[in-house]
Design a protein around this motif. Structure first.
Motif, short mmCIF file in Angstrom:
data_model
loop_
_atom_site.label_atom_id
_atom_site.label_comp_id
_atom_site.label_asym_id
_atom_site.label_seq_id
_atom_site.Cartn_x
_atom_site.Cartn_y
_atom_site.Cartn_z
N LEU A 124 0.84 -1.20 0.00
CA LEU A 124 0.00 0.00 0.00
C LEU A 124 0.87 1.25 0.00
CD1 LEU A 124 -1.81 -2.38 1.08
CD2 LEU A 124 -3.08 -0.64 2.34
N LEU A 125 1.93 1.20 0.77
CA LEU A 125 2.84 2.34 0.81
C LEU A 125 3.59 2.48 -0.51
CD1 LEU A 125 4.15 1.89 4.45
CD2 LEU A 125 2.47 3.55 3.62
N ALA A 126 3.80 1.37 -1.21
CA ALA A 126 4.42 1.44 -2.54
C ALA A 126 3.53 2.23 -3.49
CB ALA A 126 4.67 0.03 -3.08
N GLU B 79 -6.90 -4.29 7.50
CA GLU B 79 -5.76 -4.30 8.41
C GLU B 79 -4.55 -3.67 7.74
OE1 GLU B 79 -5.51 -8.42 9.30
OE2 GLU B 79 -7.12 -8.37 10.79
N ALA B 80 -4.35 -3.97 6.46
CA ALA B 80 -3.24 -3.36 5.73
C ALA B 80 -3.44 -1.85 5.64
CB ALA B 80 -3.13 -3.96 4.33
N GLY B 81 -4.68 -1.43 5.38
CA GLY B 81 -4.97 0.00 5.31
C GLY B 81 -4.70 0.71 6.62
N ALA B 82 -5.08 0.08 7.72
CA ALA B 82 -4.83 0.67 9.03
C ALA B 82 -3.34 0.78 9.31
CB ALA B 82 -5.51 -0.15 10.12
N ALA B 83 -2.59 -0.26 8.99
CA ALA B 83 -1.15 -0.26 9.23
C ALA B 83 -0.43 0.78 8.37
CB ALA B 83 -0.57 -1.65 8.95
N ALA B 84 -1.01 1.08 7.20
CA ALA B 84 -0.42 2.07 6.30
C ALA B 84 -0.85 3.49 6.63
CB ALA B 84 -0.78 1.74 4.86
N GLY B 85 -1.79 3.64 7.57
CA GLY B 85 -2.27 4.97 7.92
C GLY B 85 -3.27 5.54 6.94
N MET B 86 -4.01 4.67 6.27
CA MET B 86 -4.98 5.09 5.26
C MET B 86 -6.41 5.06 5.80
SD MET B 86 -3.64 3.04 1.88
CE MET B 86 -2.07 3.43 1.10
N VAL C 5 4.69 5.60 -5.54
CA VAL C 5 4.59 5.69 -7.00
C VAL C 5 3.74 6.88 -7.42
CG1 VAL C 5 3.65 4.55 -9.05
CG2 VAL C 5 5.05 3.25 -7.43
N THR C 6 2.66 7.11 -6.71
CA THR C 6 1.71 8.15 -7.12
C THR C 6 1.97 9.50 -6.48
OG1 THR C 6 0.16 7.54 -5.36
CG2 THR C 6 -0.08 6.42 -7.49
N GLY C 7 2.73 9.52 -5.40
CA GLY C 7 2.99 10.78 -4.71
C GLY C 7 1.86 11.26 -3.83
N VAL C 8 0.90 10.39 -3.54
CA VAL C 8 -0.22 10.73 -2.65
C VAL C 8 0.09 10.21 -1.25
CG1 VAL C 8 -2.69 10.53 -2.24
CG2 VAL C 8 -1.83 10.58 -4.59
N ARG C 9 -0.07 11.04 -0.25
CA ARG C 9 0.24 10.64 1.11
C ARG C 9 -0.76 9.59 1.61
NH1 ARG C 9 0.24 16.17 2.02
NH2 ARG C 9 -1.32 15.97 3.68
N PRO C 10 -0.32 8.67 2.46
CA PRO C 10 -1.22 7.63 2.97
C PRO C 10 -2.49 8.17 3.61
CG PRO C 10 1.04 7.09 3.52
CD PRO C 10 1.06 8.48 2.94
#
Length: 229
Positions: free
Chosen positions: A162-164, A187-194, A168-173
């Motif tokens: 997700l952070l990749a 869970e991945a979204g939460a861990a990435a701060g999204m 790539v896009t330059g958009v903050r989590p």
């Protein structure tokens, strides 16, 4: 905070899980079993697939697991293939599966692009399958990022893929929403701060997703109204 980008899971999110994968699984298991009923039943058991209903059970590894994980549990029953070869077979077969989009995808994605949103796909399927399916659905070109479990970024529920997308896009989590149908996605979204949007076009129930999501929607087609609301 506004959402500038949406990162979508594929199976159960862009495509209805049961309508796309239940029939495909029956064909794949039959092919691998080569007429041996005992092998067929054993493979169905390890991936929690109901042969009589021709449907995955809600606890199936296939729902949120990676292509490699599925190959690993099936490999003991497929003597003629190494795990890597079986993973390739599954990926190529999945790339040809009959697709059931959750909503009319081109219209939906074009609507988000018209709002200036950046779009991506991160799936625990293989990248070759994801790209093939998105191309067959006529929407591959709408995405600035498409990654699978084998793309070098890892697999969900780890946040790295997700952070990749953000790199790539330059958009903050914190200005990105992860959209998915499983706990792995959220869970991945939460861990990435999204931000996290759950959808009900997979196998999970609303009450399973709700504690881990900012919002649970019937399907991705409700996202524009969520943005406006």
């Amino acid at each position: 905070m506004p959402v500038d980008a949406f990162l979508f899971d594929k199976d159960g999110t862009l495509f209805d899980f049961a309508a796309t994968w239940n029939g495909w699984a029956a064909q794949v298991l039959a092919t691998l079993a080569k007429g041996d009923r005992a092998v067929l039943e054993a493979m169905a058991e390890v991936i929690s697939y109901d042969l009589e209903r021709r449907a995955f059970n809600p606890d199936s590894l296939v729902i949120a697991g990676s292509n490699d994980e599925v190959a690993e549990v099936l490999a003991p029953f497929v003597a003629e293939m190494e795990i890597e070869e079986l993973a390739v077979f599954l990926a190529r077969s999945a790339a040809e599966a009959e697709l059931a989009p959750a909503v009319p995808l081109a219209e939906f994605l074009d609507g988000l692009l018209a709002r200036g949103k950046v779009l991506g796909v991160m799936t625990n399927d293989a990248e070759i399958s994801a790209r093939s399916q998105l191309e067959r659905a006529g929407v591959l070109d709408r995405f600035a990022f498409v990654a699978g479990c084998d793309s070098g970024h890892g697999a969900k529920p780890d946040p790295d893929p997700l952070l990749a997308f953000c790199r790539v896009t330059g958009v903050r989590p914190e200005r990105t929403a992860m959209v998915g149908d499983s706990l792995h996605d959220l869970e991945a979204g939460a861990a990435a701060g999204m931000r996290r949007i759950g959808v009900l076009t997979g196998m999970a129930l609303r009450e399973e997703l709700a504690p881990h999501a900012d919002i649970v929607l019937p399907d991705i087609g409700h996202i524009p109204a969520w943005i406006d609301g």
